[in-house]
Design an enzyme around this catalytic site. Structure first.
Site, short mmCIF file in Angstrom:
data_model
loop_
_atom_site.label_atom_id
_atom_site.label_comp_id
_atom_site.label_asym_id
_atom_site.label_seq_id
_atom_site.Cartn_x
_atom_site.Cartn_y
_atom_site.Cartn_z
N LYS A 199 0.87 -1.19 0.00
CA LYS A 199 0.00 0.00 0.00
C LYS A 199 0.90 1.23 0.00
O LYS A 199 1.98 1.22 0.62
CB LYS A 199 -0.88 -0.04 1.26
CG LYS A 199 -1.93 1.06 1.35
CD LYS A 199 -2.82 0.81 2.57
CE LYS A 199 -3.89 1.87 2.77
NZ LYS A 199 -4.75 1.57 3.92
N SER A 231 -9.68 1.70 3.12
CA SER A 231 -8.84 2.47 2.24
C SER A 231 -7.82 1.66 1.44
O SER A 231 -7.23 2.19 0.50
CB SER A 231 -8.08 3.52 3.06
OG SER A 231 -7.19 2.88 3.97
N SER A 235 -9.72 -0.93 7.08
CA SER A 235 -9.22 -0.69 5.73
C SER A 235 -8.60 -1.88 5.02
O SER A 235 -8.36 -1.81 3.81
CB SER A 235 -8.20 0.43 5.74
OG SER A 235 -8.88 1.65 5.68
N1 GLN Z 1 -12.83 3.67 6.72
C1 GLN Z 1 -12.20 4.02 7.95
C2 GLN Z 1 -11.84 5.50 7.94
O1 GLN Z 1 -12.09 6.13 7.00
C3 GLN Z 1 -11.00 3.16 8.18
C4 GLN Z 1 -9.79 3.60 7.52
C5 GLN Z 1 -8.62 2.71 7.76
O2 GLN Z 1 -8.76 1.63 8.33
N2 GLN Z 1 -7.46 3.20 7.39
O3 GLN Z 1 -11.31 5.99 8.88
#
Ligand code: GLN
Length: 485
Positions: free
Chosen positions: A79, A154, A178
Site C-alpha cells: 500500500k 482504504s 481498511s
Molecule cells: N474507513 C475508515 C476510515 O475512513 C477506516 C480507515 C482505515 O482503516 N485506514 O477511517
C-alpha cells in the site's frame, strides 16, 4: 492456468522445484498489470526494473543451491503509505505526490530480506481515510467484479490487485477496517493482526493507536505465510510487542471440532442487507457441519463504537498530519506572501476534502472545552467496549459477524454523505478499538454477483485460531467465481 493466477504457497513450491523462475513469474505479473490496471487503477507505482533485479538475484541464489524462505521470489505489492527506500510514497495525496521514501519500513525490510519481490505501490484513500477508495488524488480504484462499483477502502488498491490476479499478495494497513472491508468487497482474504504484533515503523501514521499493517491475499494459507513473515518485535516501534511467534502457516489445520463461535446477532441483524445475511448464515451452517459450536452472544455499548472510532481516529490524525506543512518535505504552495500564508495555502491545496474534514474534526474534539465531552468520552467508550468483548472470550473462542453490512456500492453513491460512508465500518472498527486480531474471508457471492465477507475476531495474539477457522471454512466452501476481468 497462467502463473499470475496461482496462490503464493503454490508458487513457492513451483519456484522451489525450479519448474519456474522468479523472473518468469515477475514478468507474468507485470504483463497482467499492464493488461488490466488501466481499467482498475490499483497501482500508483509499478517498479518493474527494481522487481526484475530482485527476481534475478533470487533466481541466482536458487541456482547456486541456497535453501530460500517460502516467499523468496514471489511478487508482493505494498500500500502506498508504506515506505520502500528509493521509491515514491504518495499516500495517494497531492501533498506527497513526488516524495521519494528515503528508508524502508520494517515490513519492507523483512520482505526484502527473505527475497520477496516488491513489485509496486498500491492505490488507497488519501492518508488511509475512507471506505471506498474514492478519496485518492490518483483517482478511484474500481471493483474487478463490476467496474462501476467501489473497491472498498482504504486499502482498495491492495484488494483489487490481489482479486484481479495482478499480484498474489499485498500488504495494506487497517485503522478502522481498511484491510478487511475492501477484502470483503473484492472477494479476497484480509487480516488485521493484533495491535503491536507487526511493526508500524515506516507506515505513515493516521491514528497511531489503531493503525496496523496486515496482509491481503487470495487464500488463508497465503495470509498465514505473510503474517509469519511480517510479525515480530521491532525496537524501532515503541508499541511493538516483545514475544515469540510460532509459524501459523506450519500449524494451520482445518480441524475445528468444538470451536466455540460467538455470534452477536442483535448487533448486525437489522443493519445488514438480506443477501449479506444469507451468505453469513450459510457460512455459519458450514462451520457447524464441521463441528464448530455456534453460540449467541450479546455485546454491550456497541452503539458507541463507530462514533468513538471517528472521534479518536480524527483526533490522532489531526496531530499526526501536522507534520505536512510545506517546510521540510512534500508539496509547498507557491506565491505565498508570508510564512503563515505558506502554511495555510500548502495545507489547503495539498490535502483533499476528506483529510481536511478529519483534521478539523480532530482539532475540534481536542480543543479546550470539548476535550472532555468528545475525546475523553470516546476513550471511555472504547474501554467499555474492549471489556465487554474481552469478557466474551471466557465463553467463546472466536466471534463471527459480517465484515460489512452490504456488498460493494456504486461509485459516487456515498461521496456526498460522509456519515453514510462512515457506516461502512460499523463492524470492522471493533477490532481496532480493542486491538484484537480479525480476519475477513469471502463467503460466496450475493444475488447481485458481488462478494460477501465473513469476519472472525479472536483474543489478542490468537491469530492461529483465526487462520484455523478461516481455513476450515475456506476448504469446506470451495472456490468462489473469480472476477471476469
Ligand atoms: N474507513 C475508515 C476510515 O475512513 C477506516 C480507515 C482505515 O482503516 N485506514 O477511517
Amino acid at each position: 492456468m497462467q502463473l499470475y493466477e496461482y496462490n503464493a504457497f503454490e508458487l513457492s513450491e513451483l519456484l522451489e522445484d525450479k519448474s519456474i523462475s522468479s523472473v518468469e513469474l515477475t514478468n507474468s505479473v507485470i504483463d497482467r498489470i499492464n493488461a488490466v490496471d488501466k481499467q482498475l487503477n490499483a497501482f500508483i507505482t509499478v517498479c518493474s526494473e527494481r522487481a526484475i533485479g530482485q527476481a534475478k538475484s533470487v533466481d541466482e541464489k536458487r541456482i547456486n543451491g541456497e535453501k530460500l524462505p517460502r516467499l523468496a521470489g514471489i511478487p508482493i505489492g505494498l500500500k502506498d503509505n508504506i515506505s520502500l527506500s528509493g521509491v515514491k510514497m504518495t499516500c495517494a495525496s497531492r501533498m506527497l505526490e513526488n516524495y521519494i521514501a528515503p528508508y524502508n519500513a520494517t515490513v519492507a525490510d523483512k520482505l526484502e530480506t527473505i527475497g520477496a519481490v516488491l513489485i509496486g505501490k498500491l492505490n488507497m484513500d488519501e492518508f488511509a481515510m475512507g471506505s471506498s477508495n474514492e478519496n485518492s488524488f490518483f483517482g478511484a480504484v474500481k471493483n474487478p467484479y463490476d467496474t462501476n462499483r467501489v473497491a472498498g477502502g482504504s486499502s482498495g488498491g491492495c484488494a483489487v490487485a490481489v482479486s484481479a490476479g495482478e499480484i498474489p499478495c499485498a500488504l495494506g494497513s487497517d485503522t478502522g477496517g481498511s484491510i478487511r472491508q475492501p477484502a470483503a468487497f473484492c472477494g479476497v482474504v484480509g487480516l488485521k493482526p493484533t495491535y503491536s504484533a507487526v511493526s508500524r515503523y515506516g507506515l505513515t501514521a493516521f491514528a497511531s493507536s489503531f493503525d496496523q499493517i496486515g496482509p491481503v491475499c487470495r487464500c488463508v494459507k497465503d495470509t498465514a505465510l505473510m503474517f509469519d513473515a511480517i510479525s515480530g518485535h521491532d525496537r524501532r516501534d515503541s508499541t511493538s510487542a516483545q514475544r515469540e511467534y510460532l509459524s501459523c502457516y506450519d500449524s494451520i489445520t482445518d480441524n475445528i471440532k468444538g470451536l466455540r463461535i460467538g455470534v452477536p446477532r442483535t448487533l448486525f441483524e437489522d443493519i445488514c442487507s438480506e443477501d449479506v445475511l444469507d451468505s453469513f448464515n450459510s457460512a455459519l451452517a458450514v462451520l457447524e457441519q464441521f463441528g464448530a459450536q455456534v453460540v449467541d452472544i450479546e455485546l454491550e455499548n456497541t452503539k458507541f463504537a463507530l462514533p468513538a472510532y471517528y472521534v479518536i481516529s480524527s483526533a490522532e490524525a489531526s496531530s499526526n498530519l501536522a507534520r505536512f506543512d510545506g517546510v521540510r518535505y512534500g508539496f509547498r504552495a507557491s506565491g505565498c506572501k508570508d510564512l503563515n500564508d505558506m502554511y495555510i495555502s500548502t495545507r489547503s491545496e495539498g490535502f483533499g476534502d476528506e483529510v481536511k474534514r478529519r483534521i478539523m474534526l480532530g482539532t475540534f474534539v481536542l480543543s479546550a472545552g470539548y476535550y472532555d465531552s468528545y475525546y475523553k468520552n470516546a476513550l471511555s467508550a472504547a474501554k467499555l467496549i474492549t471489556c465487554s468483548i474481552k469478557d466474551q472470550f471466557e465463553k467463546v473462542d472466536i466471534i463471527a459477524m459480517p465484515t460489512s453490512p452490504e456488498t460493494a456500492f456504486k461509485l459516487g453513491a456515498k461521496t456526498n454523505d460522509p456519515i453514510e460512508m462512515y457506516k461502512s465500518d460499523v463492524f470492522t472498527v471493533f477490532a481496532n478499538l480493542t486491538g484484537l486480531p480479525a480476519i475477513s474471508v469471502p463467503c460466496g457471492l450475493a444475488q447481485n454477483s458481488l462478494p460477501v465477507g465473513i469476519q472472525f475476531m479472536a483474543d489478542s495474539f490468537c491469530e492461529q485460531r483465526l487462520f484455523d477457522a478461516a481455513y476450515a471454512y475456506e476448504c469446506a466452501r470451495g472456490a468462489i467465481a473469480k472476477p471476469s476481468i
